[in-house]
Design an enzyme around this catalytic site. Sequence first.
Site, short mmCIF file in Angstrom:
data_model
loop_
_atom_site.label_atom_id
_atom_site.label_comp_id
_atom_site.label_asym_id
_atom_site.label_seq_id
_atom_site.Cartn_x
_atom_site.Cartn_y
_atom_site.Cartn_z
N LYS A 84 0.85 -1.19 0.00
CA LYS A 84 0.00 0.00 0.00
C LYS A 84 0.89 1.24 0.00
CE LYS A 84 -4.47 0.34 2.28
NZ LYS A 84 -5.17 0.21 3.56
O1 G3P Z 1 -8.82 0.96 4.53
C1 G3P Z 1 -8.81 2.29 4.97
C2 G3P Z 1 -9.67 2.41 6.14
O2 G3P Z 1 -9.15 1.61 7.17
C3 G3P Z 1 -9.89 3.77 6.66
O3 G3P Z 1 -11.04 3.69 7.41
O4 G3P Z 1 -12.68 4.30 9.11
O5 G3P Z 1 -10.28 5.04 9.33
O6 G3P Z 1 -11.79 6.06 7.63
P1 G3P Z 1 -11.47 4.86 8.43
#
Ligand code: G3P
Length: 218
Positions: A84
């Site tokens: 990533k």
């Molecule tokens: O895969 C990316 C994700 O983990 C981000 O999620 O909930 O931190 O916006 P969030």
Amino acid sequence: MKFFIDTANLEEIKEAASYGFLDGVTTNPSLIAKEGLSDQNKRIKAICELTPGPVSAEVLACETEPMIKEARQLAAIASNVVVKIPMTMSGLQACSILSGDGIKVNVTLVFTSIQALLAAKAGASYVSPFVGRLDDIGVDGLNVVEEILGIYDNYEFITEIIVASVRHPQHVARAALIGADICTIPFSVIKRLASHPLTDDGLAKFMADHGKVKFSSH
Ligand code: G3P
């Protein structure tokens, strides 16, 4: 649509895999930190041993050369590691070089369709638009995914779209409806996907009715 789980927790991955619909795993530095881990590589190896599907592991460096070095180390952990890389100019340089060497790259922190187009042109195998974080600032995240799908379709890019930052089952349903390739879903949302209060009520009624029947012994 493929289902990935967005976690670095081994128990969550095992349980999600047991339901028979898990196609891969995504992690990020926040998820690794949430597990209290300092050694990301050890955890990525353990995750790769649990699943044959793609496992995304994020680089921590921000400059091109250190990113490439780190990405090569991550890719050497197992054949199913996807590196990533953040959506920055340095990230695009790293993506281009790594993809050219056959290393699969997931360009993350994507918030616009033009960013996704750049990532695809740089050879990314996957792009991760963060729909929940877009919703948080008043932009419909899944509209951005729809734009990316349209652009990739116009030019026949094979880069797969991972709908990320998923917050609720409706994100998953809409992602499937518009034809996103993959949704990466936190464990808390995975558990909510299968449940509905009418299913619970219906089951309770079936069981209560069944209990009223008197069975004769033959
Ligand atoms: O895969 C990316 C994700 O983990 C981000 O999620 O909930 O931190 O916006 P969030």
